[in-house]
Motif scaffolding. Sequence first.
Motif, mmCIF file in Angstrom:
data_model
loop_
_atom_site.group_PDB
_atom_site.id
_atom_site.type_symbol
_atom_site.label_atom_id
_atom_site.label_comp_id
_atom_site.label_asym_id
_atom_site.label_seq_id
_atom_site.Cartn_x
_atom_site.Cartn_y
_atom_site.Cartn_z
ATOM 1 N N THR A 179 62.499 12.056 -105.228
ATOM 2 C CA THR A 179 62.267 13.169 -104.296
ATOM 3 C C THR A 179 63.523 13.506 -103.475
ATOM 4 O OG1 THR A 179 61.254 11.579 -102.782
ATOM 5 C CG2 THR A 179 59.749 12.937 -104.072
ATOM 6 N N THR A 180 64.638 12.869 -103.787
ATOM 7 C CA THR A 180 65.880 13.187 -103.071
ATOM 8 C C THR A 180 66.388 14.563 -103.495
ATOM 9 O OG1 THR A 180 66.447 10.844 -103.030
ATOM 10 C CG2 THR A 180 68.256 12.379 -102.654
ATOM 11 N N GLU A 181 66.836 15.322 -102.529
ATOM 12 C CA GLU A 181 67.364 16.651 -102.796
ATOM 13 C C GLU A 181 68.579 16.534 -103.732
ATOM 14 O OE1 GLU A 181 66.984 15.050 -100.032
ATOM 15 O OE2 GLU A 181 65.617 16.141 -98.729
ATOM 16 N N PRO A 182 68.718 17.435 -104.707
ATOM 17 C CA PRO A 182 69.802 17.306 -105.700
ATOM 18 C C PRO A 182 71.198 17.336 -105.084
ATOM 19 C CG PRO A 182 68.508 19.338 -106.044
ATOM 20 C CD PRO A 182 67.814 18.560 -104.973
ATOM 21 N N ASP A 183 71.324 17.957 -103.906
ATOM 22 C CA ASP A 183 72.668 18.061 -103.317
ATOM 23 C C ASP A 183 72.891 17.042 -102.193
ATOM 24 O OD1 ASP A 183 70.856 19.119 -101.590
ATOM 25 O OD2 ASP A 183 71.982 20.962 -101.159
ATOM 26 N N TRP A 184 72.057 16.022 -102.109
ATOM 27 C CA TRP A 184 72.263 15.009 -101.058
ATOM 28 C C TRP A 184 73.470 14.160 -101.406
ATOM 29 C CZ3 TRP A 184 71.044 9.446 -100.653
ATOM 30 C CH2 TRP A 184 71.250 8.964 -99.343
ATOM 31 N N ASN A 185 74.480 14.311 -100.591
ATOM 32 C CA ASN A 185 75.767 13.681 -100.859
ATOM 33 C C ASN A 185 75.823 12.329 -100.156
ATOM 34 O OD1 ASN A 185 78.419 13.461 -101.625
ATOM 35 N ND2 ASN A 185 79.203 14.615 -99.864
ATOM 36 N N SER A 186 76.072 11.272 -100.885
ATOM 37 C CA SER A 186 76.211 9.964 -100.242
ATOM 38 C C SER A 186 77.214 9.150 -101.051
ATOM 39 C CB SER A 186 74.864 9.245 -100.211
ATOM 40 O OG SER A 186 74.558 8.732 -101.488
ATOM 41 N N LYS A 187 77.583 8.002 -100.496
ATOM 42 C CA LYS A 187 78.555 7.164 -101.214
ATOM 43 C C LYS A 187 78.019 6.735 -102.571
ATOM 44 C CE LYS A 187 81.473 5.336 -97.646
ATOM 45 N NZ LYS A 187 81.455 4.525 -96.451
ATOM 46 N N LEU A 188 76.695 6.641 -102.645
ATOM 47 C CA LEU A 188 76.097 6.180 -103.903
ATOM 48 C C LEU A 188 75.782 7.324 -104.853
ATOM 49 C CD1 LEU A 188 73.764 3.452 -102.406
ATOM 50 C CD2 LEU A 188 75.885 3.121 -103.644
ATOM 51 N N SER A 189 75.861 8.553 -104.360
ATOM 52 C CA SER A 189 75.639 9.706 -105.246
ATOM 53 C C SER A 189 76.595 10.818 -104.804
ATOM 54 C CB SER A 189 74.187 10.179 -105.165
ATOM 55 O OG SER A 189 73.833 10.460 -103.835
ATOM 56 N N PRO A 190 77.901 10.587 -105.018
ATOM 57 C CA PRO A 190 78.880 11.565 -104.516
ATOM 58 C C PRO A 190 78.602 12.958 -105.066
ATOM 59 C CG PRO A 190 79.959 9.621 -105.485
ATOM 60 C CD PRO A 190 78.506 9.511 -105.797
ATOM 61 N N GLY A 191 78.519 13.913 -104.177
ATOM 62 C CA GLY A 191 78.249 15.297 -104.589
ATOM 63 C C GLY A 191 76.788 15.549 -104.902
ATOM 64 N N GLY A 192 75.971 14.544 -104.790
ATOM 65 C CA GLY A 192 74.533 14.705 -105.085
ATOM 66 C C GLY A 192 74.242 14.392 -106.546
ATOM 67 N N THR A 193 72.983 14.203 -106.852
ATOM 68 C CA THR A 193 72.632 13.865 -108.242
ATOM 69 C C THR A 193 72.604 15.111 -109.121
ATOM 70 O OG1 THR A 193 70.280 14.204 -107.828
ATOM 71 C CG2 THR A 193 71.119 11.958 -107.522
ATOM 72 N N GLY A 194 72.390 16.252 -108.515
ATOM 73 C CA GLY A 194 72.268 17.480 -109.289
ATOM 74 C C GLY A 194 70.973 17.550 -110.097
ATOM 75 N N VAL A 195 70.066 16.631 -109.826
ATOM 76 C CA VAL A 195 68.826 16.590 -110.609
ATOM 77 C C VAL A 195 67.679 17.148 -109.764
ATOM 78 C CG1 VAL A 195 67.209 15.079 -111.839
ATOM 79 C CG2 VAL A 195 69.635 14.527 -111.792
ATOM 80 N N ARG A 196 66.882 18.027 -110.327
ATOM 81 C CA ARG A 196 65.817 18.632 -109.525
ATOM 82 C C ARG A 196 64.790 17.578 -109.106
ATOM 83 N NH1 ARG A 196 61.932 22.935 -112.071
ATOM 84 N NH2 ARG A 196 60.383 22.006 -110.704
ATOM 85 N N THR A 197 64.126 17.859 -108.001
ATOM 86 C CA THR A 197 63.207 16.854 -107.455
ATOM 87 C C THR A 197 61.871 16.863 -108.188
ATOM 88 O OG1 THR A 197 62.549 18.450 -105.794
ATOM 89 C CG2 THR A 197 64.154 16.821 -105.110
ATOM 90 N N PHE A 198 61.246 15.727 -108.126
ATOM 91 C CA PHE A 198 59.915 15.491 -108.658
ATOM 92 C C PHE A 198 58.941 16.105 -107.654
ATOM 93 C CE2 PHE A 198 56.510 12.157 -108.983
ATOM 94 C CZ PHE A 198 56.402 12.003 -110.355
ATOM 95 N N HIS A 199 57.827 16.651 -108.118
ATOM 96 C CA HIS A 199 56.881 17.257 -107.181
ATOM 97 C C HIS A 199 55.563 16.478 -107.216
ATOM 98 C CE1 HIS A 199 55.161 19.999 -104.520
ATOM 99 N NE2 HIS A 199 55.894 21.063 -104.822
ATOM 100 N N PRO A 200 55.486 15.429 -106.386
ATOM 101 C CA PRO A 200 54.360 14.499 -106.511
ATOM 102 C C PRO A 200 52.982 15.137 -106.346
ATOM 103 C CG PRO A 200 55.758 13.909 -104.633
ATOM 104 C CD PRO A 200 56.437 15.026 -105.334
ATOM 105 N N LEU A 201 52.856 16.101 -105.442
ATOM 106 C CA LEU A 201 51.511 16.641 -105.182
ATOM 107 C C LEU A 201 51.014 17.455 -106.377
ATOM 108 C CD1 LEU A 201 52.766 16.111 -102.236
ATOM 109 C CD2 LEU A 201 50.858 17.475 -101.461
ATOM 110 N N VAL A 202 51.916 18.222 -106.962
ATOM 111 C CA VAL A 202 51.505 19.032 -108.113
ATOM 112 C C VAL A 202 51.223 18.129 -109.314
ATOM 113 C CG1 VAL A 202 52.297 20.761 -109.758
ATOM 114 C CG2 VAL A 202 52.673 21.100 -107.340
ATOM 115 N N ILE A 203 52.042 17.095 -109.445
ATOM 116 C CA ILE A 203 51.826 16.179 -110.576
ATOM 117 C C ILE A 203 50.481 15.468 -110.407
ATOM 118 C CG2 ILE A 203 52.696 14.030 -111.626
ATOM 119 C CD1 ILE A 203 55.523 15.357 -111.109
ATOM 120 N N ALA A 204 50.188 15.051 -109.181
ATOM 121 C CA ALA A 204 48.900 14.387 -108.926
ATOM 122 C C ALA A 204 47.745 15.315 -109.307
ATOM 123 C CB ALA A 204 48.799 13.994 -107.457
ATOM 124 N N LEU A 205 47.879 16.551 -108.908
ATOM 125 C CA LEU A 205 46.829 17.536 -109.161
ATOM 126 C C LEU A 205 46.661 17.783 -110.661
ATOM 127 C CD1 LEU A 205 45.183 19.344 -107.226
ATOM 128 C CD2 LEU A 205 46.953 21.052 -107.505
#
Lengths: 280, 196
Positions: A143-169
């Motif tokens: 659920t991390t935003e694709p552009d969340w920049n951190s030392k462990l994900s420089p520049g962000g993951t670039g991967v779209r987020t999972f949508h737990p509520l819709v998947i549950a439904l």
Amino acid sequence: MTTATARPTVPISARDFKSDYNPIWCPGCGDYSVVLSFTRAFASLGLRPENTAVVSGIGCSSRIPAYLTSYGFHGVHGRSLAAAAGLKLARPDLTVVVASGDGDGYSIGGNHFMHACRRNVDMTYVVMDNHVYGMTKGQPSPTTEPDWNSKLSPGGTGVRTFHPLVIALAAGANFVARAFSGDPSGTANVLVEAIKTPGFSFVEILSPCVTFRPEQREWKNAVRPAPVGTTNDPARAARYIMTDDGFNLGILYRGERAPYQPPMGRGNKQPADLEKGFAI
Amino acid sequence: MNAKKAAAKPARGHPRKAAAGAKSRPEAGIASIDELMAYAYALELEAAERYAEFADAMEAHNNREVAELFRKLARIENRHAEQVLEEMGWVSPPDAPHGGYKWEGFEAPESGDVTELHYLMQPYHALQIALHNEKRAHAFFGSLVKQARNAKVRKAAQEMEQEEAEHVRLIEEWIKRTPKPDADWAIDPDPPVLAD
Ligand SMILES: Cc1ncc(C[n+]2csc(CCOP(=O)(O)OP(=O)(O)O)c2C)c(N)n1
Ligand code: SF4
């Protein structure tokens, strides 16, 4: 001789559901308030510790059974739902609540999540979502935003987020809600409804990780009650949830599916009897 | 001593709470002194419980100075809650109204926000939290004064408002006596974040 055990009649308060252990979480972690919501919900439902089980996986959020007075099972990473389903089917008299995080529940436990929704065993699944792996020091989660920049994900993951509520439904959960840890009473009310609703109830609790996502302190200014009421129409709920921004709170879907029941007679068989069924 | 007097008593001995102008008010207006004082009791008790939790959290992280300060604030708030009982002549805590207490914000106005804690925080920060809470409590009673349709309730709410104003003043004094943290107070030479 059978000895009937007298059921205690003294009403139980929220405090009775707290354990003697002080949480080992970072000061400021949203999960502290989730403990409060669990205890308030259990007390308000008139549950008793000996009839309540909280099962969890691994992560900061999954430490919660230790801080509650009830049966508790701090299980294996991503596998809390499997353990909890087994428990509920073997002991249908227990109220079973499962506690997880977005890493535990949506990464390693993602497959269990979908099939638990589909199976619809009567239990409540709570995911404390902080959009990060807190316990292992800040890796991005589904659920991390694709552009969340951190030392462990420089520049962000670039991967779209999972949508737990819709998947549950889509997978068949019978109750879908979003709550916020900073609103412990509102969250307790949602948990009460989730536990009361038969079948698999899914509650996402936005719970800030102040250490690795300090900007989540601002969530208190972003959350608001969902502008729509609860519906029993999954298509309507899906349309609505797909277009919200992740900060609308409330019970978004409550269905009418009958909970899963094991085929008659299977529940009280001994392992040896079951084995006979597999003999060639 | 009657209920209104109780409500009127200034600064129950000590400073406590905090916070900036948030407006809190029960959704439905308060119709009686008993109801008003039940709200006052709940507000103090929840504040005390929250400060005790804060103290536990700081203790777990070995920040003993701040833990002790939160413990003190918890004791003060507990005393305030007890005073409500004494002043009303209640031998046990009042029942919550049907459907629970209705606060304008998520929680009672004097309860500290959990996410404001930091493991390296200093007494100055803890007192800022307390100040914020006291200010919110002051605003809460101020808004009851405006809403009250009953003269007795209005008067009692006014007294509570004055009392909260006194608490704000006491915390402000306390803050003046407390060293201000350096600008780099949150910098941890061994941070809990994986580096490289
Ligand atoms: C099989 C296995 N793989 C990986 C880990 C390491 N691990 C522990 S907790 C965790 C992620 C927890 O994240 P989340 O569920 O979001 O919980 P939080 O700590 O943020 O509450 C991981 C990957 C593990 N314990 N076991
Ligand atoms: S690392 Fe984050 S999730 Fe874990 S206890 Fe600290 S604030 Fe909470």
